[in-house]
Design an enzyme around this catalytic site. Structure first.
Site, short mmCIF file in Angstrom:
data_model
loop_
_atom_site.label_atom_id
_atom_site.label_comp_id
_atom_site.label_asym_id
_atom_site.label_seq_id
_atom_site.Cartn_x
_atom_site.Cartn_y
_atom_site.Cartn_z
N TYR A 1 0.88 -1.00 0.10
CA TYR A 1 0.37 0.01 -0.20
C TYR A 1 0.98 1.51 -0.37
O TYR A 1 0.90 1.83 -0.52
CB TYR A 1 -1.16 -0.26 1.41
CG TYR A 1 -2.24 -0.72 1.18
CD1 TYR A 1 -3.52 -0.21 0.81
CD2 TYR A 1 -1.96 -2.18 1.43
CE1 TYR A 1 -4.41 -0.52 1.10
CE2 TYR A 1 -3.49 -2.69 0.97
CZ TYR A 1 -4.70 -2.01 0.59
OH TYR A 1 -5.62 -2.87 0.57
N TYR B 1 4.19 5.07 -2.45
CA TYR B 1 4.85 6.85 -1.37
C TYR B 1 5.87 7.09 -0.70
O TYR B 1 6.78 8.06 -0.75
CB TYR B 1 3.47 6.85 -0.11
CG TYR B 1 1.86 6.48 -0.75
CD1 TYR B 1 1.46 7.65 -1.24
CD2 TYR B 1 0.99 5.93 -0.39
CE1 TYR B 1 0.52 7.68 -1.92
CE2 TYR B 1 0.02 5.61 -1.07
CZ TYR B 1 -0.90 7.06 -1.71
OH TYR B 1 -2.10 7.03 -1.49
#
Length: 614
Positions: free
Chosen positions: A380, A384
């Site tokens: 996930y 980022y």
């Protein structure tokens, strides 16, 4: 009145300088047309070389009223003889002048009086330098040494420089999606120049140990987290390790996003028009202030969770919206029974700020449960992490900037550097310093470490896990993800080198910094609990992990021979003086042109820091 619609361009430009291109509006605060050019040059001061050309173009296109008002936008960057958008050579020269001024004030006025005078000097340029009424003498000495240190002045001015230029760019709406995403181009170029300058310095500094081994600091920096690839790998190892800990303990994962209210955002994106527009709700906050507000909310959320017995662990990533306003992504793990309560607490605190604005409940706090069937928790946040480090392994375009991920990651790093924002933060878990020191110990020690670790088999097992890169096992051996750090079996050890003896008591005096402050110390190893007897007999013992002392030496590079070219000195320096036609015409009009040129003899810059007519 001469109109540019009926005159050639060069006559139109003369008309602008003559003050006939546009009359000021009634009761306008900037005076009559004849005063515009002298006023603008005097107002810009040291910035005239950069903004003068843009001022003339704006006046030619829109008239003096608008040009003067645009010039006035630059006032935060102009502070007497300091122009905050100047190049680094000018900043260095300015700092040298301030050091000489402060040294003269300290010499003539004494300690206390001189400090007060120097405080006024710092305040004159927007630097906060409070002097308390009651302070110890050693603190006064430390402050006085800072004020006469050119390196201290450079750090302060460069920080102020980055923030003020960034604020002005955001006020003008330049930092936005498909314009200058995340950070303005001026700060991006400043960041690039600083990286080049720092690398040159690291390559010229050599560290030598007792065995005669020599390395440049650039070589040593490549081995640690300063290397973006190493930083990304370590972050992913730790995140994956926390996920394995959660799986072993039956905990659940959550992916949270914290977003601030619209009053913190300078720009907003219009989806239908596919363009950014200025946000009328913005209250003037910059990204640094927005980050501090998020940190304050997070401390309140953590305190509320602690009161309710909720223990979480994981990671937080801070990254910018397209206009530079920060938002947070959090990957956290917790007991399944605490999930709903943790969500309610986060939502309650994040909605305290302007809770009734449209879309607040939808966008302010977003929570997603990690579903193992759809992917791992580390997966996930992998995007980022890469987006905020080096952009590696992302074969896609950055949505906010229109650039590839590597270029977008550079702008994000520049954003974090300019606004002093901590991008990654571990939540819970043991100290990463202990992890790194154990890896260092295992890498440079011989087998059989039981004697070195004072019989503490727990720390030995943690060291073996760290040496294998197994963060999950390391966390478990160190007491789990939620144990307080002072209760763990090992902690970092710091030391300060004593420099002198107290002449009255004979006591060793602690080491100090170059300014005279007490030194915080450097890591030399670990404090480890010795477990030779029962629990009551346990005590902390120091374990050395750094076996060498390094001497730092700065070696200047050899001077390269520069071929002599048949060009003038001005051409080689890239200097274009104040145009002669400007001096002549301004002198004819007001008689002040020569005085202005003499007072502000800054050359016109081919690349203005911020173009007025952009």
């Amino acid at each position: 009145m001469i109109s540019t619609a009926t005159t050639p361009p060069h006559l139109a430009r003369l008309a602008v300088l003559a003050g006939h291109f546009g009359d000021t509006i009634p009761n306008d605060e900037f005076g009559t047309a004849e005063q515009n050019l002298p006023w603008a040059a005097d107002f810009a001061g040291p910035a005239w070389g950069d903004v003068g050309r843009g001022y003339l173009k704006a006046a030619e296109r829109h008239g003096y009223v608008k040009a003067n008002r645009q010039m006035h936008e630059f006032s935060p960057l102009i502070r007497e003889d300091l122009y905050l958008a100047a190049d680094d050579a000018d900043i260095r020269a300015f700092c040298d002048r301030r050091v000489k001024e402060c040294a003269r004030l300290m010499q003539n006025g004494g300690m206390v009086s001189g400090l007060n005078e120097c405080c006024l000097v710092a305040t004159r340029y927007g630097l906060a330098w409070p002097v308390p009424d009651e302070v110890e003498e050693c603190e006064l000495i430390a402050w006085s040494r800072r004020l006469v240190c050119k390196l201290w002045w450079r750090r302060q001015i460069r920080t102020l420089q980055a923030r003020e230029v960034g604020r002005l760019a955001r006020v003008r709406g330049q930092v936005a999606k498909y314009r200058q995403a995340y950070i303005d181009d001026w700060n991006l170029n400043r960041y690039r120049a600083a990286q080049v300058r720092n690398l040159e310095t690291l390559e010229q500094v050599v560290a030598t140990n007792e065995e005669g081994q020599e390395y440049t600091l650039a070589q040593l920096a490549e081995l640690g987290p300063s290397n973006l690839t190493n930083r990304r790998h370590e972050l992913m190892v730790r995140m994956r390790g926390f996920e394995e800990v959660a799986e072993g303990r039956g905990h659940v994962g959550e992916f949270w996003t914290f977003t601030l209210a619209s009053r913190w955002h300078r720009m907003r994106w219009i989806q239908r028009a596919n363009k950014p527009v200025k946000n009328s709700r913005w209250k003037g906050a910059d990204p640094k202030q927005a980050q501090e507000w998020l940190c304050k909310l997070w401390s309140q959320i953590r305190a509320c969770m602690a009161r309710n017995g909720i223990r979480i662990y994981g990671f937080r990533v801070a990254e910018p919206h397209h206009d530079g306003c920060p938002h947070w992504h959090l990957l956290v793990f917790m007991h399944p029974a605490d999930r709903d309560d943790a969500r309610r607490i986060c939502s309650r605190y994040l909605l305290k700020d302007d809770p009734n604005e449209p879309g607040a409940k939808k966008y302010r706090f977003d929570a997603k449960a990690i579903d193992p069937a759809k992917g791992t928790a580390a997966g996930y946040v992998a995007k980022y992490i890469a987006k905020n480090t080096d952009g590696a392994n992302l074969n896609e375009q950055d949505d906010d900037s229109g650039l590839d991920m590597a270029q977008g990651a550079e702008r994000v790093r520049s954003w974090a550097n300019s606004w002093k924002i901590h991008q990654f933060q571990q939540i819970g878990g043991p100290s990463v310093t202990v992890w790194r020191e154990l890896r260092r110990l295992w890498a440079q020690s011989e087998p059989g470490l039981q004697a070195d670790l004072f019989g503490n088999q727990t720390v030995e097992a943690a060291g073996q896990a760290a040496d294998k890169g197994d963060w999950a096992s390391f966390v478990e051996y160190m007491g789990g993800p939620t144990l307080p750090r002072d209760a763990r079996p090992a902690r970092p050890a710091y030391w300060t080198e004593c420099e002198d003896l107290d002449p009255e008591t004979g006591e060793l005096l602690p080491g100090t910094t170059c300014y005279g402050d007490p030194a915080r110390g450097q890591v030399f190893g670990l404090w480890i609990w010795e477990r030779t007897g029962g629990t009551d007999q346990a005590r902390e013992r120091p374990c050395l992990t750094r076996f060498y002392r390094w001497e730092i030496e700065h070696r200047k590079p050899k001077q390269r021979e520069v071929p002599v070219l048949s060009r003038s000195d001005d051409d080689l320096a890239g200097v274009k003086g104040v145009p002669s036609w400007l001096k002549e015409l301004a002198g004819r009009l007001s008689g002040q042109g020569q005085g202005i040129a003499a007072r502000w003899s800054c050359p016109f810059s081919g690349a203005a820091a911020l173009d007025l007519c952009q």
